[in-house]
Design an enzyme around this catalytic site. Sequence first.
Site, short mmCIF file in Angstrom:
data_model
loop_
_atom_site.label_atom_id
_atom_site.label_comp_id
_atom_site.label_asym_id
_atom_site.label_seq_id
_atom_site.Cartn_x
_atom_site.Cartn_y
_atom_site.Cartn_z
N SER A 144 0.80 -1.23 0.00
CA SER A 144 0.00 0.00 0.00
C SER A 144 0.83 1.28 0.00
O SER A 144 0.32 2.35 -0.30
CB SER A 144 -0.96 0.01 1.19
OG SER A 144 -0.24 0.12 2.40
N ASP A 147 -7.85 6.42 4.53
CA ASP A 147 -7.93 5.28 5.46
C ASP A 147 -9.16 5.25 6.36
O ASP A 147 -9.22 4.43 7.27
CB ASP A 147 -6.68 5.27 6.35
CG ASP A 147 -5.43 4.89 5.59
OD1 ASP A 147 -5.55 4.34 4.49
OD2 ASP A 147 -4.33 5.14 6.11
N HIS A 161 1.26 4.32 6.82
CA HIS A 161 0.68 5.17 5.77
C HIS A 161 1.12 6.61 5.93
O HIS A 161 1.65 7.00 6.97
CB HIS A 161 -0.84 5.07 5.77
CG HIS A 161 -1.36 3.83 5.11
ND1 HIS A 161 -2.68 3.49 5.12
CD2 HIS A 161 -0.73 2.84 4.41
CE1 HIS A 161 -2.86 2.35 4.47
NE2 HIS A 161 -1.67 1.93 4.03
#
Length: 192
Positions: A68, A134, A108
Amino acid sequence: MVRAGAVGTHLPTSSLDIFGDLRKMNKRQLYYQVLNFAMIVSSALMIWKGLIVLTGSESPIVVVLSGSMEPAFHRGDLLFLTNFREDPIRAGEIVVFKVEGRDIPIVHRVIKVHEKDNGDIKFLTKGDNNEVDDRGLYKEGQNWLEKKDVVGRARGFLPYVGMVTIIMNDYPKFKYALVAVMGAYVLLKRES
């Protein structure tokens, strides 16, 4: 060409007979090897605890488990984290955070930061390789993360070094075999 087990060949079995080697050791040698193994384990734990204190992060080293965050980080990259409370969170920063109800922290990028007059900060994250933010990963009803959710901020990385961890998690038998081999090596290693 000589085949294994052919007549007239001799395969050394002493190196494969772990329990035989243990029986040959006297009590003092065995005690020394067990103590040596315990010192290695306790040294590793002390180094880990020292890193926790130095970095301010409950988990100073983490492995990227998914794609990701590509192209910034790839699956298997080892990240080094810090988490000093006085450092402000900024948009563009890569953070590792925990979400209630999930065991594994997420790596992230911070995409939005909202700071209130009283100093409280809320922020939103997104994986570089993901289409959406998210919010779908956060616990139900939670739209923003807070500073308490942060495990650490990425300060450096080693590419693909964490693949060993991923392999051990994907194949648990490999993990137990590796631990057994390392333990047997430490116990059976004799001083020259």
